[in-house]
Enzyme design. Structure first.
Site, PDB file in Angstrom:
ATOM      1  N   LYS A 149       0.846  -1.192   0.000  1.00 24.01           N
ATOM      2  CA  LYS A 149       0.000   0.000   0.000  1.00 24.01           C
ATOM      3  C   LYS A 149       0.880   1.239   0.000  1.00 24.01           C
ATOM      4  CE  LYS A 149      -2.037   2.545   3.110  1.00 24.01           C
ATOM      5  NZ  LYS A 149      -1.838   3.837   2.415  1.00 24.01           N
ATOM      6  N   GLU A 155      10.005   0.829  10.269  1.00 19.70           N
ATOM      7  CA  GLU A 155      10.938   1.928   9.963  1.00 19.70           C
ATOM      8  C   GLU A 155      10.194   3.207  10.291  1.00 19.70           C
ATOM      9  OE1 GLU A 155      13.964   1.779   9.041  1.00 19.70           O
ATOM     10  OE2 GLU A 155      14.238  -0.239   8.270  1.00 19.70           O
ATOM     11  N   CYS A 206      13.200  10.722   7.090  1.00 21.68           N
ATOM     12  CA  CYS A 206      13.291  10.201   8.452  1.00 21.68           C
ATOM     13  C   CYS A 206      14.698  10.369   9.001  1.00 21.68           C
ATOM     14  CB  CYS A 206      12.903   8.738   8.437  1.00 21.68           C
ATOM     15  SG  CYS A 206      13.765   7.835   7.143  1.00 21.68           S
ATOM     16  N   GLU A 210       9.645  15.343  15.871  1.00 21.74           N
ATOM     17  CA  GLU A 210       9.978  15.287  14.446  1.00 21.74           C
ATOM     18  C   GLU A 210       9.110  16.298  13.689  1.00 21.74           C
ATOM     19  OE1 GLU A 210       8.734  11.841  12.143  1.00 21.74           O
ATOM     20  OE2 GLU A 210      10.724  11.758  11.245  1.00 21.74           O
TER      21      GLU A 210
HETATM   22  P1  NAD Z   1       2.114   7.812   8.325  1.00 19.86           P
HETATM   23  O1  NAD Z   1       2.480   6.974   9.502  1.00 19.86           O
HETATM   24  O2  NAD Z   1       1.017   8.772   8.471  1.00 19.86           O
HETATM   25  O3  NAD Z   1       1.713   6.888   7.082  1.00 19.86           O
HETATM   26  C1  NAD Z   1       2.583   5.912   6.561  1.00 19.86           C
HETATM   27  C2  NAD Z   1       1.756   4.877   5.825  1.00 19.86           C
HETATM   28  O4  NAD Z   1       0.937   4.187   6.764  1.00 19.86           O
HETATM   29  C3  NAD Z   1       0.801   5.468   4.776  1.00 19.86           C
HETATM   30  O5  NAD Z   1       0.746   4.612   3.662  1.00 19.86           O
HETATM   31  C4  NAD Z   1      -0.531   5.474   5.526  1.00 19.86           C
HETATM   32  O6  NAD Z   1      -1.651   5.444   4.672  1.00 19.86           O
HETATM   33  C5  NAD Z   1      -0.423   4.189   6.338  1.00 19.86           C
HETATM   34  N1  NAD Z   1      -1.271   4.120   7.536  1.00 19.86           N
HETATM   35  C6  NAD Z   1      -1.810   5.142   8.254  1.00 19.86           C
HETATM   36  N2  NAD Z   1      -2.540   4.653   9.266  1.00 19.86           N
HETATM   37  C7  NAD Z   1      -2.459   3.305   9.224  1.00 19.86           C
HETATM   38  C8  NAD Z   1      -2.995   2.253  10.004  1.00 19.86           C
HETATM   39  N3  NAD Z   1      -3.769   2.466  11.068  1.00 19.86           N
HETATM   40  N4  NAD Z   1      -2.707   0.967   9.670  1.00 19.86           N
HETATM   41  C9  NAD Z   1      -1.907   0.719   8.611  1.00 19.86           C
HETATM   42  N5  NAD Z   1      -1.377   1.681   7.806  1.00 19.86           N
HETATM   43  C10 NAD Z   1      -1.638   2.963   8.113  1.00 19.86           C
HETATM   44  O7  NAD Z   1       3.465   8.511   7.855  1.00 19.86           O
HETATM   45  P2  NAD Z   1       3.645   9.568   6.673  1.00 19.86           P
HETATM   46  O8  NAD Z   1       3.148  10.883   7.148  1.00 19.86           O
HETATM   47  O9  NAD Z   1       3.127   9.004   5.405  1.00 19.86           O
HETATM   48  O10 NAD Z   1       5.252   9.600   6.559  1.00 19.86           O
HETATM   49  C11 NAD Z   1       6.049  10.377   7.368  1.00 19.86           C
HETATM   50  C12 NAD Z   1       6.617   9.570   8.505  1.00 19.86           C
HETATM   51  O11 NAD Z   1       7.310   8.428   7.997  1.00 19.86           O
HETATM   52  C13 NAD Z   1       7.649  10.333   9.303  1.00 19.86           C
HETATM   53  O12 NAD Z   1       7.459  10.111  10.680  1.00 19.86           O
HETATM   54  C14 NAD Z   1       8.968   9.734   8.861  1.00 19.86           C
HETATM   55  O13 NAD Z   1      10.024   9.846   9.765  1.00 19.86           O
HETATM   56  C15 NAD Z   1       8.587   8.324   8.626  1.00 19.86           C
HETATM   57  N6  NAD Z   1       9.545   7.680   7.730  1.00 19.86           N
HETATM   58  C16 NAD Z   1      10.403   6.725   8.239  1.00 19.86           C
HETATM   59  C17 NAD Z   1      11.359   6.146   7.419  1.00 19.86           C
HETATM   60  C18 NAD Z   1      12.331   5.102   7.921  1.00 19.86           C
HETATM   61  O14 NAD Z   1      12.907   4.394   7.106  1.00 19.86           O
HETATM   62  N7  NAD Z   1      12.560   4.979   9.226  1.00 19.86           N
HETATM   63  C19 NAD Z   1      11.435   6.531   6.087  1.00 19.86           C
HETATM   64  C20 NAD Z   1      10.563   7.507   5.619  1.00 19.86           C
HETATM   65  C21 NAD Z   1       9.611   8.062   6.449  1.00 19.86           C
END
Ligand code: NAD
Length: 506
Positions: A191, A266, A300, A400
Site C-alpha cells: 500500500k 521503519e 526520516c 519530528e
Molecule cells: P504515516 O504513519 O502517516 O503513514 C505511513 C503509511 O501508513 C501510509 O501509507 C498510511 O496510509 C499508512 N497508515 C496510516 N494509518 C495506518 C494504520 N492504522 N494501519 C496501517 N497503515 C496505516 O506517515 P507519513 O506521514 O506518510 O510519513 C512520514 C513519517 O514516515 C515520518 O514520521 C517519517 O520519519 C517516517 N519515515 C520513516 C522512514 C524510515 O525508514 N525509518 C522513512 C521515511 C519516512
C-alpha cells in the site's frame, strides 16, 4: 478519426491528467476498486488535480491477498536465479524509463527533479539490481553439531508480505521493500501512501512488462485506517513491513499482535548532526544543508538537530544562514530548483506550526520560518529553509517536524556533545564532523542510532543496512539484513549414524 489526446494540465509536467495510471494492481491486472471510490492526488506545487486514483478498501485488500496467496507457491518454487533475472530486467526497465519516472515522482511529491533524476530513480534501479543479484546468493548454513548428525539450515520465504509505505520517497521505498521480498520468494501486497501513489503504479506497469507473474506483487493505494489496517490484520499476511510515523507504527505493532505476524518498523527520526571545532567548516556547512533540507527536510534520517561546538558556532551559523537563505526554492520541475514544496497543505501548516511553537518557547528564527513571497509559488505548499536557535529541551528539538526546519544548539566538549546526541527518543541516524580520527570513531561508537555518518550525511546504498533503534523502530532494510527479514530459518536434522539409539539403550 484518431483519438483526441487530452490536454496537459498545468503543473503536471506536461502529462495529460488522464494518462496517469490510476487503478489498483491485483493479480497482474489494473482494476477498479470494488466500492468505486477514488482519492484525489494533487500537485503540491500548485494544487492541480493530477489523478483520481482508485481507493482500495477492505474488500480490495482481501482480493489482493487472495491473489498473493495463489501466486506464492509458484513464485517460491521458481529457481532463485530466475527470480533474480526478473528483478534485473525490472532494473533495466526502470533505467529505460528513468526520465518519465523522475518527472512523475517530482510532480507527485514535490521533490526537485534534479534529485529524483540523479538520486531517487537511479537508486531504485540499483536496489532492484542488487537484490536481483542477491536472489541466488543468499544461502543457508550447515552448523557444526554433534557427530552422527547433519544439521542444515535453509532460508524459507515468509509467505505473503504486507508492505506499507509513506509519501516522502515512494519510488525508492518500493525498491527497498519489493527487492528483498521478491528475491527471497515472497509475494507482496503493497500500500503506497494515499498522497503519492503514482510512481508505485508506474513500477507495476514496468513489472508487468518485465514478466513478473500475476499476483506476485499487488498494489492497493488507499487510506491507512481502511486499506492499511486490513493488510495488518489479515490472517493470511505473514509479515508486515511498515515505514511511516512512530504513532502509526505503534498502531501497526498492536494490530499485528492479533495474528502474531512478523513486523518490521521503519519509523520517525530526529537526527543529530554534530560539528566539532576541528571540522572542515565549508564541508560541514554544505553537508549540514544537505542533511537538513534535502527533499524539503521530509526524510526520516534528516539531520534536523545541528549541534555546534561553541568555538566555531558563530562562524558556522553565519555561513550556514548564508547558504540556507540562498537555496533556490521553486517548481520541482524547474532545472535550478533546490527545494520544492512540502507534500500537502496540511503538512505545510503542521511544519509552520512548529515555527510558532519554537518562538513561543523562546527560540530565535535565524532565517526563514514562513512561506516564500514569490507569487508564482502562492498556490503551492512551500516553506522557506528555516534555521531556529533553540534549547535542546525545547519541543522543536525533540519532536519530528519533517520539514525544512533545523535547530541549532551548542556544546562545550565531547561528553556534552554525546549527551545531546543521545538526548532523543528516536534513534535512526546522525552525523558528526571532525578531522580527528580518534574522536570520529569514539563519538560514532557512542551514538544510540542505527546509522552514523562521519564527515558526510545521508549516504545510503543497497548493500548497507538501514534502520533504527528506540522509537525509530526495529528491523533493517537493505543488504543481507533485509534478506533475513524476509526469510525464516528452517533447521533440518539428519541422523547419519544408524548406531545412535533413538531411545535409552535397552
Ligand atoms: P504515516 O504513519 O502517516 O503513514 C505511513 C503509511 O501508513 C501510509 O501509507 C498510511 O496510509 C499508512 N497508515 C496510516 N494509518 C495506518 C494504520 N492504522 N494501519 C496501517 N497503515 C496505516 O506517515 P507519513 O506521514 O506518510 O510519513 C512520514 C513519517 O514516515 C515520518 O514520521 C517519517 O520519519 C517516517 N519515515 C520513516 C522512514 C524510515 O525508514 N525509518 C522513512 C521515511 C519516512
Amino acid at each position: 478519426m484518431p483519438p483526441v489526446e487530452p490536454a496537459p494540465a498545468p503543473g503536471t509536467g506536461g502529462r495529460p491528467v488522464s494518462l496517469y495510471q490510476d487503478r489498483l494492481f491485483i493479480g497482474g491486472e489494473f482494476t477498479a476498486a470494488a466500492a468505486g471510490g477514488a482519492v484525489e492526488v494533487r500537485s503540491p506545487h500548485d494544487g492541480t488535480l493530477l489523478a483520481e486514483v482508485a481507493e482500495a478498501r477492505e474488500a480490495d485488500v482481501d482480493r489482493a491477498v487472495d491473489a498473493a496467496v495463489a501466486a506464492f507457491g509458484g513464485w517460491a518454487a521458481t529457481p532463485a536465479a530466475d527470480r533474480g533475472r526478473l528483478l534485473l530486467r525490472l532494473a533495466d526497465a526502470i533505467e529505460d524509463d528513468a526520465e518519465e519516472l523522475a518527472r512523475l515522482e517530482s510532480v507527485d511529491t514535490g521533490h526537485p527533479l534534479r534529485d529524483t533524476a540523479t538520486l531517487d530513480v537511479p537508486r531504485t534501479a540499483a536496489t532492484f539490481r542488487y537484490f536481483g543479484g542477491m536472489a541466488d546468493k543468499h544461502q543457508g548454513s550447515v552448523p557444526p553439531v554433534e557427530p552422527g548428525f547433519l544439521n542444515y539450515v535453509t532460508r524459507e520465504p515468509v509467505g505473503v508480505v504486507g508492505q506499507i509505505v509513506p509519501w516522502n520517497f515512494p519510488v525508492m521505498f518500493a525498491s527497498w521493500k519489493l527487492g528483498p521480498a521478491l528475491a527471497a520468494g515472497n509475494t507482496v501486497v503493497m500500500k503506497p501512501s494515499e498522497l503519492a501513489p503514482l510512481s508505485t503504479l508506474r513500477i507495476c506497469e514496468l513489472m508487468a512488462d518485465a514478466g513478473v507473474p500475476p499476483g506476485v506483487v499487488n498494489v492497493v493505494p488507499g487510506y491507512g485506517h481502511t486499506a492499511g489496517a486490513r493488510i495488518v490484520e489479515h490472517p493470511d499476511v505473514a509479515k508486515v513491513s511498515f515505514t511511516g510515523s512512530t504513532a502509526t507504527g505503534r498502531l501497526v505493532a498492536a494490530a499485528a499482535a492479533g495474528t502474531l505476524k512478523r513486523v518490521h518498523l521503519e519509523l520517525g527520526g530526529k537526527g543529530a548532526n554534530a560539528v566539532f571545532a576541528d571540522a572542515d567548516l565549508p564541508a560541514a556547512v554544505a553537508g549540514a544543508a544537505f542533511a537538513a533540507f534535502h527533499n524539503q527536510g521530509q526524510a526520516c534520517i534528516a539531520g534536523s538537530r545541528l549541534l555546534l561546538h561553541e568555538a566555531i558556532a558563530d562562524e558556522f551559523v553565519e555561513r550556514f544562514i548564508d547558504l540556507a537563505s540562498s537555496i533556490k526554492v521553486g517548481d520541482p520541475l524547474a532545472p535550478g530548483t533546490e527545494l520544492g514544496p512540502l507534500t500537502s497543505p496540511e503538512h505545510r501548516d503542521r511544519v509552520l506550526s512548529y515555527v510558532k511553537i519554537a518562538v513561543d518557547e523562546g527560540g530565535e528564527i535565524l532565517t526563514g520560518g514562513r512561506a516564500p513571497d514569490d507569487p508564482d509559488l502562492a498556490r503551492g505548499c512551500y516553506v522557506e529553509p528555516t534555521v531556529v536557535r533553540a534549547e535542546p529541551g525545547d519541543r522543536v528539538c525533540r519532536e519530528e517536524v519533517f520539514g525544512p526546519l533545523v535547530t541549532v544548539s551548542t556544546f562545550a566538549d565531547d561528553d556534552e556533545a554525546i549527551g545531546l546526541i543521545n538526548d532523543a527518543e528516536y534513534g535512526l541516524g546522525g552525523g558528526l564532523w571532525t578531522s580527528d580520527l580518534a574522536r570520529a570513531h569514539r563519538v560514532a561508537a557512542a551514538f544510540r542510532t542505527g546509522m552514523v555518518w562521519i564527515n558526510s550525511y545521508k549516504r545510503v546504498n543497497p548493500g548497507s543496512p538501514f534502520g533504527g533503534v528506540g522509537r525509530s523502530g526495529y528491523g533493517r532494510e537493505m543488504g543481507f539484513e533485509a534478506m533475513r527479514e524476509y526469510t525464516e530459518a528452517k533447521s533440518v536434522w539428519v541422523n547419519v549414524d544408524a548406531r545412535i539409539p533413538p531411545w535409552y539403550p535397552r
